[in-house]
Design an enzyme around this catalytic site. Sequence first.
Site, PDB file in Angstrom:
ATOM      1  N   SER A 183     -10.948   0.827   3.451  1.00  0.00           N
ATOM      2  CA  SER A 183     -10.211   0.356   4.628  1.00  0.00           C
ATOM      3  C   SER A 183      -9.412   1.521   5.207  1.00  0.00           C
ATOM      4  O   SER A 183      -8.542   2.066   4.540  1.00  0.00           O
ATOM      5  CB  SER A 183      -9.269  -0.784   4.240  1.00  0.00           C
ATOM      6  OG  SER A 183     -10.007  -1.888   3.749  1.00  0.00           O
ATOM      7  N   GLU A 231      -4.584   4.490   6.266  1.00  0.00           N
ATOM      8  CA  GLU A 231      -4.340   4.436   4.829  1.00  0.00           C
ATOM      9  C   GLU A 231      -4.660   5.766   4.145  1.00  0.00           C
ATOM     10  O   GLU A 231      -3.928   6.199   3.259  1.00  0.00           O
ATOM     11  CB  GLU A 231      -5.161   3.302   4.197  1.00  0.00           C
ATOM     12  CG  GLU A 231      -4.799   3.014   2.764  1.00  0.00           C
ATOM     13  CD  GLU A 231      -5.353   1.700   2.268  1.00  0.00           C
ATOM     14  OE1 GLU A 231      -5.582   1.591   1.049  1.00  0.00           O
ATOM     15  OE2 GLU A 231      -5.551   0.774   3.076  1.00  0.00           O
ATOM     16  N   ARG A 248       0.813  -1.216   0.000  1.00  0.00           N
ATOM     17  CA  ARG A 248       0.000   0.000   0.000  1.00  0.00           C
ATOM     18  C   ARG A 248       0.854   1.277   0.000  1.00  0.00           C
ATOM     19  O   ARG A 248       0.480   2.286   0.616  1.00  0.00           O
ATOM     20  CB  ARG A 248      -0.966   0.025   1.192  1.00  0.00           C
ATOM     21  CG  ARG A 248      -1.974  -1.091   1.196  1.00  0.00           C
ATOM     22  CD  ARG A 248      -2.918  -1.050   0.006  1.00  0.00           C
ATOM     23  NE  ARG A 248      -3.770  -2.214   0.005  1.00  0.00           N
ATOM     24  CZ  ARG A 248      -3.459  -3.380  -0.568  1.00  0.00           C
ATOM     25  NH1 ARG A 248      -2.324  -3.504  -1.219  1.00  0.00           N
ATOM     26  NH2 ARG A 248      -4.280  -4.401  -0.525  1.00  0.00           N
TER      27      ARG A 248
END
Length: 368
Positions: free
Chosen positions: A256, A360, A179
């Site tokens: 998320s 995130e 990520r």
Amino acid sequence: MHTSRVVPFHKTRDLLAVTGARVRNSVPLAELTTLRVGGPATVADCADTDALVATVRTLDAAGIPVLLLAGGSNLLISDEGFGGVVVRVATERVEIGADSVVAAAGANWDAVVAATVAAGLGGLECLSGIPGSAGATPVQNVGAYGLEVERLLRRVRLFDRESGEVRWAAPAELGFGYRTSVLKHSDRAVVLEVEFALDPSGQSAPLRYRELVNALGAEEGETRPAAEVREAVLRLRAGKGMVLDPDDHDTWSAGSFFTNPVVPEARVDQVRAAINRHVGDVTVPVYPADGGVKFSAGWLIERAGFAKGFPGPDAPARLSTKHTLALTNRGGATAADLADLARTVRDGVAERFGIRLEPEPVTVGLTL
């Protein structure tokens, strides 16, 4: 970078008059993000790549802070808004070739995936239903259901804000990780276009993710028609509130909110011991990862005592009722409400299990 200095609208409008951007005053940024929070800002809409480069170049030369925004699916912007100029990447061009697709940075990501599947090309189907823009995918090294962007990315066209150069960059230059990429940790480069290598047979990428494999009644490593896999992925995501729906507050989120933590091998036994103390002797879902072992953030959040819908039906910001990894706006939440909820969940997991979850989404004008 956020700034409290508000640039006069007329100055910005006059400065950008020749760039091709459409400049708007006091736009509520909540209208441009999937979390639907964020205060006002001057917005410069750029519908083509030339306008985008010219706008960023002009603002940089004038010393005016810039916030790049496309799909708005990975941003938590403060209630005070942004004092510089929000450059909205509204470029939408998509070109499909015999074994590839080139998409402008502002193209809707799921629309890009849908177009490739409709054209009989396989590869991107596991990334169906992910909100946001094509240009954000290499920045985050977006991934889902066993596939990450870096596996199919052929090249990225970048505008270097320091040198002024526009060029195509190879994946090897982007420092991909879980990520993340070098693009995520610096605002020097602006993504203009992305190109992906695809399978002209129309078959999916090999199926790796157990939930998806089971949903399809397939074997791990098997391929299926891309259209079939796309439909299954969309069903799974919708069941978790991860497909945008204006009528479903569980989808008023940034997806998320926390990444799955990678724990160094040397600390894994310590974390397992903490889990045993608080939860008992249970099977813990873990996955191999570079540099250690990957734990499930959603599993940790639930076992730390944060149930779906936490903290309750009257709270303006809550965990999704479908998926504990999503922080949601129930219709009246502020950025401060969401930040408070994020801190509560993060600190609770850290206290119980000794793991600090990392957000995130990119935060603008606030810190967690």
